[in-house]
Design an enzyme around this catalytic site. Sequence first.
Site, PDB file in Angstrom:
ATOM      1  CD  GLU A  89      -2.687   1.432   2.546  1.00  0.00           C
ATOM      2  OE1 GLU A  89      -2.313   0.676   3.491  1.00  0.00           O
ATOM      3  OE2 GLU A  89      -3.795   2.250   2.462  1.00  0.00           O
ATOM      4  CE  LYS A 126      -6.318  -0.235   1.867  1.00  0.00           C
ATOM      5  NZ  LYS A 126      -6.870  -0.658   2.844  1.00  0.00           N
TER       6      LYS A 126
END
Length: 341
Positions: free
Chosen positions: A178, A220
Amino acid sequence: MSDSKALHKIAKSLVVPRKGILAADQSPGSMNKQLAALDIPETPEMRRKYRQLLFTTPGIEEYVTGVIMHDGTIRNYTDERVQFSDVLISKGIIPIIKVDTGTVPHNNFPGEVVTQGLDGLEGRLREYYDMGARAAKWRAVITISDDTPTLENLRTDSMSLARYAAMCQSVGIVPMVEPEVLYAGSHSLERAEAVTTETLKILFTALKEQRVDLSGLILKSSMVLAGSEYNEQSSPREVAEASLRTYKNSVPEEVPGIVFLSGGQTPERATENLNAIAMKEKEVGGYPWEFAFSYSRGLEQPVQQAWLGDDKNVKKAQEALLNRLRLNSMADSAEYTASME
Ligand code: 13P
């Protein structure tokens, strides 16, 4: 089944159509801030009760493939002393563990931070695997300003993300990488697109250099949109077009899924933008990646507002969670309209 096949299977199972991920991994400090904003006592017991409410919501498995938890949460229990990870597993939901330990200032790079948590990580991952975790999340934070991000900051964070991802895969855990490009700021949509594209290119270069199996990870990402202080907010159509162009230019096709954080957008806007991405996907006849939501605030804000820390409101709060999940599930298939709110 070989190890890599098992990883591919887990990664794919996290991003099936009409489902998404519940990011319930606020640190105790962040969770306390959210509780305090609603005058709910900032105690370990209130945090436990809140997570219990979320995870025991009847029927969440219809919309949720995985739940991201903080260390303290994956070890915690229901009133009946059932470990939260076991509650999720019994519903067919994959426990996901947040393994970075937060950010610190990037020395010599004013306004930028780097994410920590590599020391001892492999041992911690093995322990989480034994608790049932099959995926793990690590969040890097990228700030857009006139002077940031610097290439050095992007490289430093990407190297940590790549090392973490390699360690995860070595123990049978799917990394959810992420790099969050912050929505906060006064940048334009074009600047957000340029920064997100560069961030992802540098990240995937580092992942390849560290020989990470790209078919066994999940990205992500932030949606690509103008900053919260920019004079014109991006329309859903603009967000969809900029986001998809960004991924086409920077994310290798082997990556099975891209999931979105809500990043401070209102729950309604996060759903509307997901719907616009799914519409665009239908228009062009599909992309190599499966898309899904992986929201925290975008799913949980209405739940907290309905609960207010009162046992009497648990049912109402669980209904608020199911409602938000249902709307995002529709949006994942481009079937959402604002009139459903
Ligand atoms: P938000 O959806 O609230 O941005 O949180 C998602 C997340 O996991 C941030 O790391």
